[in-house]
Design an enzyme around this catalytic site. Structure first.
Site, PDB file in Angstrom:
ATOM      1  N   CYS A  82       0.780  -1.240   0.000  1.00  0.00           N
ATOM      2  CA  CYS A  82       0.000   0.000   0.000  1.00  0.00           C
ATOM      3  C   CYS A  82       0.814   1.294   0.000  1.00  0.00           C
ATOM      4  CB  CYS A  82      -0.945   0.001   1.193  1.00  0.00           C
ATOM      5  SG  CYS A  82      -2.100  -1.393   1.201  1.00  0.00           S
TER       6      CYS A  82
ATOM      7  N   HIS B  95      -1.312   5.930   3.038  1.00  0.00           N
ATOM      8  CA  HIS B  95      -1.494   4.704   3.798  1.00  0.00           C
ATOM      9  C   HIS B  95      -1.859   4.998   5.252  1.00  0.00           C
ATOM     10  CE1 HIS B  95      -1.102   0.640   5.184  1.00  0.00           C
ATOM     11  NE2 HIS B  95      -0.308   1.045   6.148  1.00  0.00           N
TER      12      HIS B  95
END
Length: 474
Positions: free
Chosen positions: A70, A124
């Protein structure tokens, strides 16, 4: 060059144009989304809203992230810079540690007069970037599970943060008896819709971060009902690639942290694999419904014809493919992700392109579409020429990477039209190589690096030339 897209779009777009004439950007980022979408030909997917967006946009069939996890992936797209420049290889490092003055994608729009606002998972987790937004970012505040019993058990283990998407794990799959808005994606969509109503009269860059189909696979029951367990298909390629080096593989520790997943090196059973894949598709259908709600509001406000919409998944995801689950690899299934771009008046709406593009290309593309001057030093290329001509020659390779052994070893991977070539490097030493023939072996079942020394030699030189050597010409 016949820039029909530009003639339609750029005639009303300029950083110097009055605010009322500037094109909006609706930026939808989806967590852990492989191309498990109807518009990408996935026959198990039920995604009518994303499919409808694709009919009004262009599908990029071969779009690649720069690292299949991510934060590094999102960082590379949102800065237009690759992991070796951002120094973000994990989920904890903020890009401003290495690049304190970098101008992010939403920030460049904010600096040029757009209202920039973010909802849900854009950067993130908690790694927000205040400089990116005109108003404070809206973090998800909905629980990750629907069941009060599951949440109570997590709280009993001292996990108060579990009610707000925290790290403490429960089961990997939950069929939730709740409404859409009780879970994160519905909650985020509600707030994005409310904000759109508030800012409809000024140019905006709205980033909507949808977390499903990220683990845990939690969605309201009606979305599981769309995907009966007995109709779920398992991976056709569940085996480790022949002759793949050990360092290319993982034990998918992310998924093993969930309470109902076998620990250690125990395999995932066929029944459990079927339940997990069902949960992934149900979660994707739930996400798709929220995309539909946001797009419906865009239409209701009369903004569709003045809004660029881009939807992308931050990386792919293994369904037991190659004996793996989750992401964290350099294989095709982890680095390849969906990318859909819809521009009002675009010539090739509803078409697909097989051009190789990279997520670092999104930043300069959106700048060019809107007349915003992009910062110097971006490490991608605007793919607007591909939007104009989907069949034109473009990049000769796309680049990804993944660290191993605490970043002591870096795996550099390159996808060309036919091949995926990967070098695992410890410092300057190449300790392992992989080569997969994507034409004859799309599932990457056999590493042919040993038997194709001539191809390895050619691709080794191409990799040494790097992304700059594979940029589009003309």
């Amino acid at each position: 060059m016949k820039w029909i897209v530009c003639l339609v779009v750029m005639s009303v777009l300029s950083a110097k144009a009055p605010a009322a004439e500037r094109m909006n950007v609706l930026f939808i980022v989806v967590d852990d989304l492989r191309p498990a979408l109807g518009c990408y030909g996935d026959r198990q997917a039920i995604t009518p809203n994303v499919d409808a967006l694709a009919k009004r946009g262009m599908i990029f069939e071969r779009a690649y992230c720069q690292q299949a996890v991510c934060s590094p992936s999102r960082t590379s797209l949102l800065t237009g810079l690759r992991p070796d420049t951002t120094k973000v290889y994990d989920l904890e490092t903020h890009f401003r540690k290495a690049l304190p003055d970098v101008v992010t994608l939403p920030q460049v729009f904010k600096n040029n007069g757009w209202h920039a606002q973010g909802f849900g998972k854009v950067y993130h987790g908690g790694l927000n970037d205040e400089a990116s937004w005109s108003v404070p970012w809206t973090a998800n505040r909905a629980p990750q599970y629907g069941s009060k019993e599951i949440l109570a058990k997590l709280k009993g283990r001292g996990a108060d943060e579990a009610e707000q998407g925290g790290k403490t794990k429960g089961p990997a799959v939950e069929i939730a008896d709740v409404e859409d808005g009780a879970l994160p994606d519905g909650w985020v969509a509600d707030r994005a819709i409310a904000a759109m109503r508030e800012v409809k009269d000024k140019p905006f860059f709205l980033a909507v971060g949808l977390i499903k189909p990220h683990l845990p696979f939690v969605a309201p029951r009606k979305y599981f009902d769309l995907h009966p367990l007995e109709k779920i298909e398992l991976s056709r390629n569940p085996y480790r690639p022949k002759d793949a080096p050990a360092i290319a593989m993982t034990n998918f520790g992310e998924m093993r942290a969930y309470t109902d997943i076998p620990k250690g090196n125990e395999p995932i059973s066929e029944a459990q694999a079927r339940a997990l894949i069902r949960g992934y598709y149900a979660s994707t259908s739930y996400m798709d419904a929220q995309v539909g709600r946001v797009m419906a509001e865009l239409d209701a406000l009369g903004l569709r014809e003045k809004t660029i919409v881009i939807l992308w998944g931050d990386h792919g995801w293994h369904f037991g493919d190659q004996g793996l689950w989750c992401k964290h690899t350099n294989f095709e299934v982890a680095t390849h992700a969906p990318l859909i771009l819809s521009v009002p008046g675009m010539k090739h709406a509803g078409e697909k392109t097989s051009a190789l593009v990279e997520f670092v290309d999104v930043y300069p593309t959106l700048c060019e579409l809107t007349g915003v001057k992009a910062p110097e030093g971006l490490e991608g290329d605007s793919f607007l020429p591909v939007v104009e001509d989907p069949n034109r020659a473009w990049k000769s390779a796309a680049f990804s990477q993944y660290p191993r052994q605490g970043k002591k070893v870096m795996g550099y991977s390159m996808r060309t039209d036919r091949w995926r070539y990967t070098e695992w490097r410890e410092g300057e030493n190449v300790i392992a190589r992989e080569l997969y023939d994507e034409k004859e072996d799309a599932g990457e079942t056999v590493n042919v690096a040993e038997s194709k020394s001539d191809v390895v030699r050619e691709l080794r030189e191409k990799m040494r030339a790097g992304w700059r050597g594979s940029r589009p010409h003309g």
